[in-house]
Structure formats: C-alpha cells, structure tokens
Design an enzyme around this catalytic site. Sequence first.
Site, PDB file in Angstrom:
ATOM      1  N   GLU A  85      -1.922   3.383  -7.253  1.00 51.64           N
ATOM      2  CA  GLU A  85      -0.889   2.340  -7.220  1.00 51.64           C
ATOM      3  C   GLU A  85      -1.572   1.000  -6.952  1.00 51.64           C
ATOM      4  O   GLU A  85      -2.395   0.902  -6.036  1.00 51.64           O
ATOM      5  CB  GLU A  85       0.130   2.630  -6.110  1.00 51.64           C
TER       6      GLU A  85
ATOM      7  N   HIS B 144      -4.069   1.550  -3.957  1.00 52.91           N
ATOM      8  CA  HIS B 144      -3.725   2.741  -3.173  1.00 52.91           C
ATOM      9  C   HIS B 144      -4.056   4.032  -3.928  1.00 52.91           C
ATOM     10  O   HIS B 144      -3.374   4.387  -4.883  1.00 52.91           O
ATOM     11  CB  HIS B 144      -2.223   2.681  -2.821  1.00 52.91           C
TER      12      HIS B 144
ATOM     13  N   ASN C 170       5.399   7.309  -2.127  1.00 50.97           N
ATOM     14  CA  ASN C 170       5.855   7.653  -0.780  1.00 50.97           C
ATOM     15  C   ASN C 170       7.302   7.264  -0.523  1.00 50.97           C
ATOM     16  O   ASN C 170       7.896   7.630   0.481  1.00 50.97           O
ATOM     17  CB  ASN C 170       4.942   7.026   0.278  1.00 50.97           C
TER      18      ASN C 170
ATOM     19  N   SER D 205      -1.423   2.957   3.166  1.00 52.35           N
ATOM     20  CA  SER D 205      -0.265   3.695   2.662  1.00 52.35           C
ATOM     21  C   SER D 205       1.036   3.097   3.149  1.00 52.35           C
ATOM     22  O   SER D 205       2.082   3.296   2.538  1.00 52.35           O
ATOM     23  CB  SER D 205      -0.290   5.143   3.161  1.00 52.35           C
TER      24      SER D 205
HETATM   25  P1  NAI Z   1     -10.124   8.568   8.152  1.00 55.23           P
HETATM   26  O1  NAI Z   1      -9.771   8.630   9.598  1.00 55.23           O
HETATM   27  O2  NAI Z   1     -10.582   9.799   7.454  1.00 55.23           O
HETATM   28  O3  NAI Z   1     -11.286   7.466   7.962  1.00 55.23           O
HETATM   29  C1  NAI Z   1     -11.247   6.194   8.528  1.00 55.23           C
HETATM   30  C2  NAI Z   1     -12.693   5.706   8.717  1.00 55.23           C
HETATM   31  O4  NAI Z   1     -12.672   4.333   9.089  1.00 55.23           O
HETATM   32  C3  NAI Z   1     -13.433   6.454   9.833  1.00 55.23           C
HETATM   33  O5  NAI Z   1     -14.657   6.946   9.325  1.00 55.23           O
HETATM   34  C4  NAI Z   1     -13.679   5.379  10.901  1.00 55.23           C
HETATM   35  O6  NAI Z   1     -14.929   5.525  11.556  1.00 55.23           O
HETATM   36  C5  NAI Z   1     -13.668   4.116  10.062  1.00 55.23           C
HETATM   37  N1  NAI Z   1     -13.297   2.923  10.817  1.00 55.23           N
HETATM   38  C6  NAI Z   1     -12.318   2.780  11.744  1.00 55.23           C
HETATM   39  N2  NAI Z   1     -12.265   1.510  12.173  1.00 55.23           N
HETATM   40  C7  NAI Z   1     -13.232   0.824  11.488  1.00 55.23           C
HETATM   41  C8  NAI Z   1     -13.673  -0.518  11.486  1.00 55.23           C
HETATM   42  N3  NAI Z   1     -13.095  -1.435  12.286  1.00 55.23           N
HETATM   43  N4  NAI Z   1     -14.674  -0.864  10.646  1.00 55.23           N
HETATM   44  C9  NAI Z   1     -15.245   0.056   9.856  1.00 55.23           C
HETATM   45  N5  NAI Z   1     -14.875   1.357   9.814  1.00 55.23           N
HETATM   46  C10 NAI Z   1     -13.889   1.720  10.642  1.00 55.23           C
HETATM   47  O7  NAI Z   1      -8.864   7.904   7.432  1.00 55.23           O
HETATM   48  P2  NAI Z   1      -8.355   8.113   5.923  1.00 55.23           P
HETATM   49  O8  NAI Z   1      -7.474   9.284   5.865  1.00 55.23           O
HETATM   50  O9  NAI Z   1      -9.530   8.006   5.010  1.00 55.23           O
HETATM   51  O10 NAI Z   1      -7.406   6.826   5.750  1.00 55.23           O
HETATM   52  C11 NAI Z   1      -7.932   5.524   5.619  1.00 55.23           C
HETATM   53  C12 NAI Z   1      -6.882   4.584   5.041  1.00 55.23           C
HETATM   54  O11 NAI Z   1      -6.420   5.104   3.792  1.00 55.23           O
HETATM   55  C13 NAI Z   1      -5.621   4.376   5.879  1.00 55.23           C
HETATM   56  O12 NAI Z   1      -5.203   3.038   5.706  1.00 55.23           O
HETATM   57  C14 NAI Z   1      -4.620   5.332   5.274  1.00 55.23           C
HETATM   58  O13 NAI Z   1      -3.292   4.908   5.449  1.00 55.23           O
HETATM   59  C15 NAI Z   1      -5.002   5.257   3.793  1.00 55.23           C
HETATM   60  N6  NAI Z   1      -4.656   6.423   3.001  1.00 55.23           N
HETATM   61  C16 NAI Z   1      -4.860   7.694   3.441  1.00 55.23           C
HETATM   62  C17 NAI Z   1      -4.521   8.802   2.643  1.00 55.23           C
HETATM   63  C18 NAI Z   1      -4.757  10.204   3.127  1.00 55.23           C
HETATM   64  O14 NAI Z   1      -4.171  11.131   2.533  1.00 55.23           O
HETATM   65  N7  NAI Z   1      -5.576  10.429   4.129  1.00 55.23           N
HETATM   66  C19 NAI Z   1      -3.949   8.622   1.301  1.00 55.23           C
HETATM   67  C20 NAI Z   1      -3.889   7.241   0.884  1.00 55.23           C
HETATM   68  C21 NAI Z   1      -4.179   6.198   1.724  1.00 55.23           C
END
Ligand code: NAI
Length: 390
Positions: free
Chosen positions: A149, A137, A187, A116
Amino acid sequence: MNVGIIGSGTMGSGIAQVAATAGCKVNLYDTNQAALDKAKSSLNKILLRLIEKGRIDESEKSRIQGNISYVNNLKELSDSDLTIEAIVEELDIKKKVFSELETYVSNDCIIASNTSSLSIASIASSLQKPERCIGIHFFNPAPLMKLVEVIPAIQTSQEILHKSIDTISDWKKVVAVAKDTPGFIVNRVARPFYGEALRIYEEGLADFATIDWSMKTLGGFKMGPFELMDFIGNDVNYTVTESVFKAFYYDPRYKPAFTQMRFAEAGYLGRKSGKGYYDYDESGKPINSNSVTSSGVEKSLSETIFNRVLVMLINEAADALHLNIASAEDLDSAMTKGVNYPKGLLAWADEKGMEWCVSAMDELYNEYHEDRYRCSPLLRKMNKENKTFF
Ligand code: NAI
C-alpha cells in the site's frame, strides 16, 4: 538506487531482501546489534532454502547478499535515494528518528514509513520537508506478499507519490494507493472477517470450527477467521482492531470483541503460544481445528454464517470506495494480493448483485437496529441505478 532501511526486525529485514533482490544497494540500519546479526543470518537461511527449491542459484544468492550492508549508525544512510522506516510503532520515536535522518540525507531523498497504524501526516510533520514523506506499507512476510500500500499524506507531493509507485512496481510488487486514513485499505476492509465471525460466535450461533469451515468451504477462503486470528496472534489482532476502532471515533462497525480480549488476556495467543481458539502441537500444527466435516455442519447454518460475514466485508469495501479511500481496482487487488482473499470484494458484490447486498444488510439492520449494520449509501445508490462496480 540506494535504499536505506531503518529497523532490521521482521519487516525491515524482509523489505531489505526485496530491494536487494531488485538490484538496489541497501543499507540496513538498527540500533540493536543483535537484531542486525539475526537479520543477516536469517537472510542467509532464506536464500539457502531458495537454492534448495531451485528458485535461485549460488551466484544470485551472493548478488543479493552483496547488495546489503548492515550498519549501526544512521549517518550511513546519507547517500540514500529512498529510506523506509520499520521500527517500533511509536509516534514519538519515529518522529525523532525522522528528524535526525533528514539532517543526513540529500534534499530529494524520499523518506517513507512502513507504519500499519499511525497517520502519515503526523509522521511527516516531523520533517523540514514534509512533502517528501510517504507511507509505503508492506505485508508480512514482505518477500512473499505481492501487495504494497502506498499512502500519500496531505503534505506529500505528487512527484514523490509517482516516484514511490514506480520504485515499488520495479520491485515487482502490486501497488494499491490508499488515503491516509486508519487501517489504510487492508486493515480497514478486513475487519468484519474477524469482527463478524466473533459476533456470530458470541451470539452462540456456531462454534469456531463451524464458522471457519463455512468461510473456507462456501467462500473459498484459505483460512477461516479463527484460524487466521490464531495465526496472526490474538494479542496483535486485538490491538489492531482496538486501534482502528479508536481511530474511527468509536464507530460501532469496528468494535472489538470481548471474546478476543479475554483470549489475549489469558495468553491464548494462538499458534505462537500453543493455544488459541485451537490447540497447536510443538511444530505449530493445529490439533483440533479440522473436527468439523461437511456432514457435521447444517447447510443452512453454514450459508447464514458465510453470507453474513461476506456481506459485511462487501459493505466495508463499498463504503471505502464511497469515501474515496482507494479506487475500485486497488480495493480489490489489495484484498486478493495482500490477504489472499479468493475474490475481490467489489467483484464479489457484482456477482451477488446489488439487490442481494442491500437486502442482506437491511435484514441485519432490521434484526439488530445497530449502526454496525448500516448499509453503505453507495450500495444503495448502485442498486437503485442498476449499476455494477466493474
Ligand atoms: P520488529 O520488532 O520485528 O522490529 C523493529 C526493529 O526496530 C527492531 O530490530 C528494533 O531493534 C529496531 N528499532 C527500534 N527502535 C529503533 C530506533 N530508534 N532506531 C533504529 N532501530 C530501532 O517490528 P516489525 O514487526 O518489523 O514492525 C516494524 C514496523 O512495521 C512497525 O511500524 C509496524 O507497525 C510495521 N508493520 C509490521 C507488520 C508485521 O506484520 N509485523 C506488517 C506491516 C507493517
């Protein structure tokens, strides 16, 4: 098509569901086994709910589930045509994962990030073949939100851009192509919805409920700014604002508000903590957000609030067009499909008229003499030339 998803958290598991529903074979990878187990069981629950609602049948559920494998070794993604990364928002960790991934996948595999807030150029720089890297995205929840996006970095090849657009369109999503700049489209353009509402509150012009009421009733927004900030979480929303502000070299237009910082510091995060701008019961329903009724709000105050937030949003969208962040069509579809705005902001500008937009911005500037309220040169030019966006 074989798709590899890296990270099985909120976003990764949602994207896996979208790709599997579209018929792709998905390998969903995470380093944390508990996160993989949770993704598997929550998908089962989601699909059972869709059966209950009559949206899918048992065989469709098995088809979707059969398309997803849950893996804990990055090598298992080696046969991917496309990989989408959705892990923690930390550049160094993403770069490390990307450079390892590149050693396993074929030369024509697209390597995408769902980031993001990080620049796609910086993530792409970790690859031997940076031209295959792109931002894809999604919005939360990925299966429900129509918008995606697509963000080519300066290194990205045209071929990868077009392949990515085609794939995401095949997944029945609406694509908006955005330049690799902070906040991409949504954003960035949505910032005044929160920022201007907070500023109006800080000046003591109105309370949270009155501001929310004005935006919903006069603007047709589904949620008011304070309800939405409580829904997103004041910690998360504040962090996004702060990172956009820094990324724009401290442009005062994106300045965060002390009010929200204090709410985040106090743990008044919103719905998830039971208290934010409103109080919430255990099921997450607001207890006191509807205290304002039409008879309780002075009409001219409501109009002032609504017009001020609206013109700041329009100004932001016009300036994004001015700086070629996206096309007028994509800017408007991003806001209606990504954050459910009742109308595209540029279409709204056409409806209000350029003269109204320019004089509303100039009035604010004349009152405050702050750079925050500078009118976009594009609005001024269009007004002079008597033009509309569409
Ligand atoms: P989250 O914390 O729910 O999930 C992240 C996952 O990645 C976790 O299950 C973790 O175990 C895993 N992880 C961490 N390091 C790792 C690695 N080195 N190798 C493999 N797996 C690993 O996070 P979320 O909310 O799903 O966000 C993920 C990405 O998406 C971020 O870049 C965030 O900026 C982006 N994003 C999030 C949104 C939201 O509303 N939560 C919306 C759009 C984009």
